[in-house]
Design a protein around this motif. Structure first.
Motif, mmCIF file in Angstrom:
data_model
loop_
_atom_site.group_PDB
_atom_site.id
_atom_site.type_symbol
_atom_site.label_atom_id
_atom_site.label_comp_id
_atom_site.label_asym_id
_atom_site.label_seq_id
_atom_site.Cartn_x
_atom_site.Cartn_y
_atom_site.Cartn_z
ATOM 1 N N UNK A 175 0.837 -1.200 0.000
ATOM 2 C CA UNK A 175 0.000 0.000 0.000
ATOM 3 C C UNK A 175 0.877 1.258 0.000
ATOM 4 N N UNK A 176 1.939 1.222 0.790
ATOM 5 C CA UNK A 176 2.876 2.347 0.823
ATOM 6 C C UNK A 176 3.483 2.561 -0.557
ATOM 7 N N UNK A 177 3.838 1.464 -1.182
ATOM 8 C CA UNK A 177 4.509 1.525 -2.487
ATOM 9 C C UNK A 177 3.563 2.025 -3.571
ATOM 10 N N UNK A 178 2.342 1.503 -3.578
ATOM 11 C CA UNK A 178 1.429 1.839 -4.670
ATOM 12 C C UNK A 178 0.658 3.129 -4.431
ATOM 13 N N UNK A 179 0.323 3.399 -3.178
ATOM 14 C CA UNK A 179 -0.542 4.549 -2.865
ATOM 15 C C UNK A 179 0.257 5.671 -2.193
ATOM 16 N N UNK A 180 1.075 5.324 -1.233
ATOM 17 C CA UNK A 180 1.933 6.336 -0.618
ATOM 18 C C UNK A 180 1.229 7.277 0.348
ATOM 19 N N UNK A 181 0.160 6.787 0.962
ATOM 20 C CA UNK A 181 -0.542 7.605 1.964
ATOM 21 C C UNK A 181 -0.790 6.766 3.212
ATOM 22 N N UNK A 224 -4.185 12.341 2.964
ATOM 23 C CA UNK A 224 -3.077 13.071 2.327
ATOM 24 C C UNK A 224 -2.846 14.301 3.217
ATOM 25 N N UNK A 225 -1.841 14.233 4.100
ATOM 26 C CA UNK A 225 -1.707 15.254 5.133
ATOM 27 C C UNK A 225 -1.775 16.681 4.581
ATOM 28 N N UNK A 226 -2.536 17.508 5.271
ATOM 29 C CA UNK A 226 -2.755 18.928 4.921
ATOM 30 C C UNK A 226 -3.565 19.116 3.640
ATOM 31 N N UNK A 227 -4.000 18.044 2.965
ATOM 32 C CA UNK A 227 -4.686 18.174 1.681
ATOM 33 C C UNK A 227 -6.107 17.600 1.719
ATOM 34 N N UNK A 228 -6.218 16.291 1.827
ATOM 35 C CA UNK A 228 -7.555 15.686 1.773
ATOM 36 C C UNK A 228 -7.582 14.340 2.492
ATOM 37 N N UNK A 255 2.728 11.198 0.227
ATOM 38 C CA UNK A 255 3.633 11.778 1.233
ATOM 39 C C UNK A 255 5.096 11.631 0.818
ATOM 40 N N UNK A 256 5.322 10.986 -0.303
ATOM 41 C CA UNK A 256 6.727 10.752 -0.714
ATOM 42 C C UNK A 256 7.176 11.727 -1.805
#
Ligand code: GLN
Length: 305
Positions: free
Chosen positions: A247-253, A267-271, A304-305
């Motif tokens: 999930x980290x690799x494909x989505x990154x949230x 998505x920190x500070x966004x949505x 986040x990356x």
């Protein structure tokens, strides 16, 4: 950057349609076996107040393990860092209901998002609060701004009747002295938490509290900015059991899934975004949900990356 999120959500849906019949919905909980597996909804809420949704964003479903995030937030608010005495914050690399690791590690669960860890947090809430079941609902209702969010007792009781593995986990925890309260009471509270029903819109709203990083207080439970950051860190590393890396690799949230087919991501500070589709992959995560979020962060190039 300004994105046309509405169009992105609609495009994503078209693109994931080939996955619509892949996977199988959770039927190990008899009441969930009755859910029509061919459903999909998505809702994205921005910190600036815009809301985008597509398909069944208002259909309520069983949030299952997503509830573990709300319980952890309450636990952190009540106990602070002392919460980590009886539960770790390392990815488990094992299934959400694994018993083997718990035995090897002498009854201290790896993290609060596998079942064993969430059962420890449920026990802690029962110890700290006179009416933990009522308080849990009060907290969730305030977070999402909906007074009628509640437990589905048919689902909770059906899981209790067939929850042999969770009962084994609770017994193992009790044997090691990790939980204090009566096993039956702890399990019932845990199953009730999992049985809460919310829609994608309600979940996305609730998770805005973990998105905009402002210190908050809901129903008397406070989290500082630093605690919100840490809660997201645990979601990032442990939110998807033995698929957390993928999930980290494909989505990154940071995110959290549940066997009801829901996934929430921040998505920190966004949505915040909630997606739901009941058919699951072999790790217990929604097939269409994972794919939809992968495409969302690919199209927007925001993660986040
Ligand atoms: N109530 C479910 C269980 O304990 C929650 C699991 C999940 O959503 N991953 O098995």
């Amino acid at each position: 950057m300004d994105y046309n999120y509405q169009k992105i959500l609609e495009d994503i849906y078209k693109e994931i349609l080939p996955y619509a019949e892949k996977g199988k919905h959770a039927d190990y909980i008899p009441a969930l076996a009755k859910v029509n597996p061919d459903q999909f909804g998505i809702c994205l809420e921005t910190v600036t107040g815009e809301s985008y949704e597509y398909m069944q964003a208002d259909t309520r479903f069983s949030i299952q393990s997503i509830a573990k995030v709300f319980a952890l937030a309450m636990g952190l608010s009540l106990k602070g860092e002392a919460l980590w005495k009886n539960v770790g914050k390392e990815p488990s690399g094992t299934a959400f209901n694994s018993l083997v690791q718990l035995e090897m590690e002498k009854g201290i669960p790896r993290n609060p998002f596998i079942n064993a860890g969430a059962i420890v947090v449920a026990d802690l809430l029962l110890t700290e609060l006179d009416d933990a079941e009522g308080e849990f609902l009060r907290f969730v209702r305030e977070l999402c701004g909906c007074d009628d969010v509640g437990y589905n007792m048919e689902v909770a009781l059906s899981e209790r009747e067939t929850g042999y593995l969770n009962a084994a986990i609770a017994n193992m925890l009790k044997y090691h002295g990790t939980i204090e309260n009566d096993i039956e009471r702890v399990l019932m509270f845990y199953f009730k938490m999992c049985s809460v029903e919310m829609s994608c819109r309600e979940l996305a709203k609730a998770f805005l509290a973990f998105t905009n990083y402002a210190p908050f207080e809901y129903a008397g439970y406070k989290l500082s900015r630093s605690r919100i950051k840490r809660l997201n860190a645990v979601m990032q590393t442990c939110g998807f059991y033995d698929e957390a890396g993928e999930f980290s690799y494909l989505v990154g949230l940071p995110g959290k899934s549940g066997v009801g087919g829901g996934i929430i991501a921040v998505c920190p500070h966004r949505y915040s975004v909630a997606v739901w589709s009941p058919r699951l992959n072999s790790k217990g995560n929604s097939v269409m949900g994972m794919k939809a979020l992968e495409l969302l962060t690919t199209y927007t190039e925001e993660s986040i990356f």
